[in-house]
Design a protein around this motif. Structure first.
Motif, PDB file in Angstrom:
ATOM      1  N   THR A 156       0.831  -1.308  -0.097  1.00 42.33           N
ATOM      2  CA  THR A 156      -0.044   0.070   0.038  1.00 42.33           C
ATOM      3  C   THR A 156       0.842   1.192   0.110  1.00 42.33           C
ATOM      4  O   THR A 156       0.593   2.318  -0.875  1.00 42.33           O
ATOM      5  N   SER A 157       1.807   1.277   0.828  1.00 44.04           N
ATOM      6  CA  SER A 157       2.729   2.410   0.869  1.00 44.04           C
ATOM      7  C   SER A 157       3.502   2.767  -0.366  1.00 44.04           C
ATOM      8  O   SER A 157       3.594   3.778  -1.022  1.00 44.04           O
ATOM      9  N   SER A 158       3.906   1.669  -1.098  1.00 42.15           N
ATOM     10  CA  SER A 158       4.659   1.738  -2.444  1.00 42.15           C
ATOM     11  C   SER A 158       3.862   2.000  -3.341  1.00 42.15           C
ATOM     12  O   SER A 158       4.304   3.077  -4.027  1.00 42.15           O
ATOM     13  N   VAL A 159       2.360   1.741  -3.468  1.00 35.62           N
ATOM     14  CA  VAL A 159       1.700   2.015  -4.506  1.00 35.62           C
ATOM     15  C   VAL A 159       1.110   3.607  -4.390  1.00 35.62           C
ATOM     16  O   VAL A 159       1.299   4.264  -5.281  1.00 35.62           O
ATOM     17  N   ILE A 160       0.958   3.883  -3.146  1.00 28.96           N
ATOM     18  CA  ILE A 160       0.451   5.222  -2.792  1.00 28.96           C
ATOM     19  C   ILE A 160       1.711   6.225  -3.136  1.00 28.96           C
ATOM     20  O   ILE A 160       1.677   7.516  -3.666  1.00 28.96           O
ATOM     21  N   GLY A 161       2.874   5.859  -3.018  1.00 28.74           N
ATOM     22  CA  GLY A 161       4.117   6.790  -3.188  1.00 28.74           C
ATOM     23  C   GLY A 161       4.245   6.992  -4.615  1.00 28.74           C
ATOM     24  O   GLY A 161       4.493   8.182  -5.222  1.00 28.74           O
ATOM     25  N   ARG A 162       3.898   5.924  -5.517  1.00 34.24           N
ATOM     26  CA  ARG A 162       3.990   5.886  -6.885  1.00 34.24           C
ATOM     27  C   ARG A 162       3.152   6.674  -7.510  1.00 34.24           C
ATOM     28  O   ARG A 162       3.276   7.475  -8.589  1.00 34.24           O
ATOM     29  N   VAL A 163       1.723   6.578  -7.132  1.00 36.69           N
ATOM     30  CA  VAL A 163       0.702   7.521  -7.449  1.00 36.69           C
ATOM     31  C   VAL A 163       1.123   9.102  -7.180  1.00 36.69           C
ATOM     32  O   VAL A 163       0.969   9.951  -7.982  1.00 36.69           O
TER      33      VAL A 163
END
Length: 456
Positions: A156-163
């Motif tokens: 979740t943290s990785s996906v939101i960072g990419r977004v």
């Protein structure tokens, strides 16, 4: 006689369980034997047989046989009438042991035959003793749910960072598909105000206030040989959300998600299904410095199965994360240092398994600090439409899986990341990237992405 019999029965069973350091599981047949189900005696001519059904492999049966005559005999038989153990033709007291070898021995008969002399038998059963490294249902719950919580939080943290990075970069609408994930992003183009709606727009005018995105990611976990609570398996995490720019340097967003995990702990199974609701925000403090924050809640349902019992229980998970990411030119290479904090809490209420055993509620928690950065390829390569990066991070992890002893672990490990992307023209791009977590620890987690994207 009765006191001696009880000491024989419970004394031998208790000593074996305590010496093993593990947990005992007794079948109904084993319990019946310890309640006197195989005890018998006679001085009359004839045969007396006592059957018991439902023994488990590994259970140990101990018999004490007392005989007054040579011709009287005691035997233990299986369902095929095969003689497994016999007292032989002797007088006095003798002891005999039989370990249930397989399911074929689940039905056994204790038989005495007298020719008119006294013969008596008392029996005890020692239950299966589970290995102390973690074969109990609570060990599976603790190790499996803790791994799922930490993996989901990291994804979740990785996906939101990419977004967030894509939103600040003002990327166009894209779609990508790969073997471990799918990503879709829709960014509406702002129209120009004025007499000519088709006038050329400046980059600032083209910058959209909001965007919509969706992401599906997969990951896998495995433990090194000999690791305690050996964990293997994987999970899929889907999320979709909307991002709104309050200004060119500040944004907020909200998202929902779903997850499905299937893991094994020492060959026992734990499966989970969850739904997530969360929000995020970011502030580009300087052109070279960005601050991200994230908070999310997940409601979970677990299904657990071990060799001794099955069950279902629920969970409630909270995730809070924050990160600082920089961008520093170093010659022709771009250095992107970062520091992040990820906090996970999961509360699991008490539940009862299929054997009627109650399990107390527990709290699973983890705090992870990551410090490191990545190097991005020089401008010469970027000018050719190729971007390459490689990153390394030191990870400090403090975790507690909620076991009754309240123990926690704190350890360092390493994370490696790398990737390459190439522009195909006309808005197309191909990208390969991956991440490997857990170097220096007993449990490693990997994720990989090979994606072909096209702007639209």
């Amino acid at each position: 006689m009765v006191l001696t019999r009880e000491l024989q029965r419970w004394g031998s069973a208790g000593l074996m369980v305590l010496a093993s350091g593990g947990a005992a599981y007794a079948s109904a047949a084993c319990d019946a034997v310890n309640a006197g189900g195989f005890d018998n005696e006679t001085s009359s001519i004839g045969t007396k047989t006592q059957p018991q059904t439902g023994f488990e492999p590994g259970e140990t049966l101990n018999f004490v046989v007392t005989k007054a005559g040579l011709s009287s005999v005691w035997r233990l038989l299986n369902s095929s009438a095969d003689v497994l153990v016999s007292s032989g033709f002797s007088t006095g007291t003798s002891t005999h042991t039989y370990i249930v070898a397989s399911d074929l021995d689940s039905a056994l008969r204790s038989q005495i035959r007298s020719t008119g002399d006294f013969i008596g038998v008392t029996a005890t059963c020692v239950p299966v003793v589970l290995d102390a490294v973690g074969s109990t249902i609570e060990d599976v719950q603790a190790a499996g749910s803790a791994r799922m919580a930490r993996t989901s939080a990291q994804i979740t943290s990785s996906v939101i960072g990419r977004v967030i990075g894509q939103s600040f970069a003002n990327l166009e609408s894209t779609g990508s598909l790969g073997p471990s994930g799918v990503t879709l992003s829709y960014v509406p183009t702002r129209t120009a105000l004025g007499s000519d709606p088709f006038a050329d727009l400046t980059p600032e005018a083209r910058e959209a206030d909001w965007s919509v995105w969706a992401d599906l990611q997969g990951s896998g976990t495995y433990s090194l040989q000999g690791a305690e609570d050996a964990t293997q398996g994987g999970q899929a995490n889907f999320s979709t959300g909307v991002t709104y720019k309050l200004s060119p340097d500040m944004l907020v967003g909200a998202f929902v998600g779903a997850e499905r995990g299937v893991y094994s702990v020492n060959d026992d199974a734990l499966r989970s299904t969850g739904a997530t609701l969360g929000g995020y925000g970011a502030w580009r403090i300087l052109p070279e410095l960005r601050w991200d924050v994230l908070a999310a809640y997940t409601g979970l349902f677990y299904d657990i199965a071990t060799e001794t019992a099955t069950g279902e229980f629920s969970g409630n998970r909270a995730i809070v994360a924050t990160a600082l990411t920089g961008s520093i030119p170093v010659g022709t290479i771009e250095l992107e240092p970062s520091v992040s904090l990820l906090v996970v809490r999961e509360w699991q209420p008490g539940w009862e398994d299929s054997e009627g055993e109650a399990h107390d509620g527990r709290e699973v928690s983890a705090e992870t600090v990551a410090l490191g950065g990545r190097l991005v390829s020089p401008e010469a390569l970027n000018g050719m439409g190729v971007t390459v990066y490689a990153g390394a991070y030191g990870i400090w992890d403090h975790a507690r899986d909620g076991r009754a002893d309240g123990a926690s672990t704190a350890a360092w490990s390493a994370r490696l990341t790398s990737g390459v992307s190439m522009s195909l023209g006309e808005g197309g791009q191909i990208a390969l990237d991956g991440q490997y977590d857990g170097l220096g620890s007993d449990t490693h987690t990997w994720s990989a992405r090979a994606a072909l994207s096209q702007a639209f």
